[in-house]
Design a protein around this motif. Structure first.
Motif, PDB file in Angstrom:
ATOM      1  N   TYR A   5      25.840 131.748  43.518  1.00 50.26           N
ATOM      2  CA  TYR A   5      25.573 130.314  43.649  1.00 50.26           C
ATOM      3  C   TYR A   5      26.253 129.527  42.539  1.00 50.26           C
ATOM      4  N   ILE A   6      26.360 128.219  42.786  1.00 52.58           N
ATOM      5  CA  ILE A   6      26.809 127.250  41.790  1.00 52.58           C
ATOM      6  C   ILE A   6      25.852 126.066  41.905  1.00 52.58           C
ATOM      7  N   ASP A   7      25.505 125.471  40.777  1.00 53.29           N
ATOM      8  CA  ASP A   7      24.450 124.450  40.755  1.00 53.29           C
ATOM      9  C   ASP A   7      24.920 123.220  39.980  1.00 53.29           C
ATOM     10  N   CYS A   8      25.124 122.112  40.680  1.00 55.63           N
ATOM     11  CA  CYS A   8      25.581 120.869  40.035  1.00 55.63           C
ATOM     12  C   CYS A   8      24.560 120.321  39.037  1.00 55.63           C
ATOM     13  N   ARG A   9      23.317 120.718  39.177  1.00 57.79           N
ATOM     14  CA  ARG A   9      22.289 120.204  38.257  1.00 57.79           C
ATOM     15  C   ARG A   9      22.516 120.671  36.829  1.00 57.79           C
ATOM     16  N   GLU A  10      23.361 121.671  36.632  1.00 62.95           N
ATOM     17  CA  GLU A  10      23.657 122.165  35.284  1.00 62.95           C
ATOM     18  C   GLU A  10      24.570 121.229  34.506  1.00 62.95           C
ATOM     19  N   VAL A  19      22.880 118.981  44.046  1.00 59.19           N
ATOM     20  CA  VAL A  19      23.291 119.994  45.021  1.00 59.19           C
ATOM     21  C   VAL A  19      23.465 121.353  44.356  1.00 59.19           C
ATOM     22  N   ALA A  20      22.958 122.369  45.018  1.00 59.10           N
ATOM     23  CA  ALA A  20      23.197 123.764  44.642  1.00 59.10           C
ATOM     24  C   ALA A  20      23.691 124.460  45.904  1.00 59.10           C
ATOM     25  N   LEU A  21      24.773 125.209  45.772  1.00 55.96           N
ATOM     26  CA  LEU A  21      25.362 125.914  46.899  1.00 55.96           C
ATOM     27  C   LEU A  21      25.274 127.409  46.667  1.00 55.96           C
ATOM     28  N   SER A  22      25.046 128.175  47.723  1.00 60.39           N
ATOM     29  CA  SER A  22      25.037 129.626  47.597  1.00 60.39           C
ATOM     30  C   SER A  22      25.667 130.237  48.836  1.00 60.39           C
ATOM     31  N   ALA A  23      26.196 131.450  48.656  1.00 61.74           N
ATOM     32  CA  ALA A  23      26.842 132.164  49.759  1.00 61.74           C
ATOM     33  C   ALA A  23      26.830 133.653  49.466  1.00 61.74           C
ATOM     34  N   ASP A  24      27.091 134.446  50.517  1.00 62.67           N
ATOM     35  CA  ASP A  24      27.123 135.896  50.373  1.00 62.67           C
ATOM     36  C   ASP A  24      28.465 136.411  49.871  1.00 62.67           C
ATOM     37  N   SER A  25      29.488 135.553  49.877  1.00 62.09           N
ATOM     38  CA  SER A  25      30.788 135.987  49.355  1.00 62.09           C
ATOM     39  C   SER A  25      31.334 134.928  48.401  1.00 62.09           C
ATOM     40  N   GLU A  26      32.081 135.389  47.408  1.00 66.21           N
ATOM     41  CA  GLU A  26      32.666 134.477  46.440  1.00 66.21           C
ATOM     42  C   GLU A  26      33.672 133.535  47.105  1.00 66.21           C
ATOM     43  N   SER A  27      34.427 134.031  48.069  1.00 68.58           N
ATOM     44  CA  SER A  27      35.422 133.184  48.732  1.00 68.58           C
ATOM     45  C   SER A  27      34.761 132.072  49.540  1.00 68.58           C
ATOM     46  N   GLU A  28      33.664 132.378  50.210  1.00 68.60           N
ATOM     47  CA  GLU A  28      32.943 131.364  50.975  1.00 68.60           C
ATOM     48  C   GLU A  28      32.336 130.319  50.038  1.00 68.60           C
ATOM     49  N   LEU A  29      31.765 130.772  48.933  1.00 66.46           N
ATOM     50  CA  LEU A  29      31.186 129.858  47.958  1.00 66.46           C
ATOM     51  C   LEU A  29      32.269 128.973  47.344  1.00 66.46           C
ATOM     52  N   LEU A  30      33.413 129.555  47.041  1.00 66.14           N
ATOM     53  CA  LEU A  30      34.495 128.772  46.451  1.00 66.14           C
ATOM     54  C   LEU A  30      34.944 127.667  47.397  1.00 66.14           C
ATOM     55  N   GLU A  31      35.122 127.972  48.661  1.00 67.19           N
ATOM     56  CA  GLU A  31      35.552 126.946  49.617  1.00 67.19           C
ATOM     57  C   GLU A  31      34.528 125.825  49.732  1.00 67.19           C
ATOM     58  N   ALA A  32      33.246 126.168  49.767  1.00 69.33           N
ATOM     59  CA  ALA A  32      32.197 125.142  49.846  1.00 69.33           C
ATOM     60  C   ALA A  32      32.155 124.311  48.570  1.00 69.33           C
ATOM     61  N   HIS A  58      27.138 132.011  39.514  1.00 72.04           N
ATOM     62  CA  HIS A  58      26.066 132.879  39.019  1.00 72.04           C
ATOM     63  C   HIS A  58      25.706 133.871  40.116  1.00 72.04           C
ATOM     64  N   ASP A  59      25.191 135.014  39.736  1.00 67.76           N
ATOM     65  CA  ASP A  59      24.661 135.965  40.700  1.00 67.76           C
ATOM     66  C   ASP A  59      23.257 135.520  41.109  1.00 67.76           C
ATOM     67  N   GLY A  60      22.905 135.769  42.362  1.00 66.86           N
ATOM     68  CA  GLY A  60      21.562 135.454  42.838  1.00 66.86           C
ATOM     69  C   GLY A  60      21.527 134.172  43.633  1.00 66.86           C
ATOM     70  N   THR A  61      20.388 133.506  43.571  1.00 66.28           N
ATOM     71  CA  THR A  61      20.189 132.246  44.285  1.00 66.28           C
ATOM     72  C   THR A  61      19.785 131.168  43.284  1.00 66.28           C
ATOM     73  N   PRO A  62      20.046 129.900  43.611  1.00 62.94           N
ATOM     74  CA  PRO A  62      19.715 128.828  42.673  1.00 62.94           C
ATOM     75  C   PRO A  62      18.208 128.734  42.448  1.00 62.94           C
ATOM     76  N   PRO A  63      17.815 128.367  41.227  1.00 63.36           N
ATOM     77  CA  PRO A  63      16.382 128.184  40.967  1.00 63.36           C
ATOM     78  C   PRO A  63      15.859 126.949  41.687  1.00 63.36           C
ATOM     79  N   VAL A  64      14.593 126.949  41.986  1.00 65.04           N
ATOM     80  CA  VAL A  64      13.976 125.784  42.646  1.00 65.04           C
ATOM     81  C   VAL A  64      13.967 124.594  41.685  1.00 65.04           C
ATOM     82  N   ASP A  65      13.575 124.825  40.435  1.00 67.81           N
ATOM     83  CA  ASP A  65      13.549 123.769  39.451  1.00 67.81           C
ATOM     84  C   ASP A  65      14.931 123.592  38.846  1.00 67.81           C
TER      85      ASP A  65
END
Length: 70
Positions: A5-10, A19-32, A58-65
């Motif tokens: 995932y990548i998280d704009c809140r950072e 916005v926080a985006l997550s995907a199962d592949s790095e290439s898919e996440l990069l395009e998004a 980051h590895d995993g999924t974005p935090p809720v908070d």
């Protein structure tokens, strides 16, 4: 492959983007993430942008908070 995932809140922005985006592949996440950066944050698509975005994954999924900003 592990979920990523990548998280704009950072990062401060004029729009206070939440916005926080997550995907199962790095290439898919990069395009998004590139499309989000272009559309919302008005960045130009470039190899530099893509390289920078990859360093923010980051590895995993974005935090809720919202994460604490550095």
């Amino acid at each position: 492959m592990a979920r990523k995932y990548i998280d704009c809140r950072e990062f401060p922005s004029e729009t206070n983007c939440s916005v926080a985006l997550s995907a199962d592949s790095e290439s898919e996440l990069l395009e998004a993430a590139v499309q989000h950066a272009i559309t919302v944050h008005k960045h130009a698509d470039s190899s530099e942008l893509r390289s920078q975005l990859k360093t923010l994954f980051h590895d995993g999924t974005p935090p809720v908070d919202a994460p604490r900003r550095g």
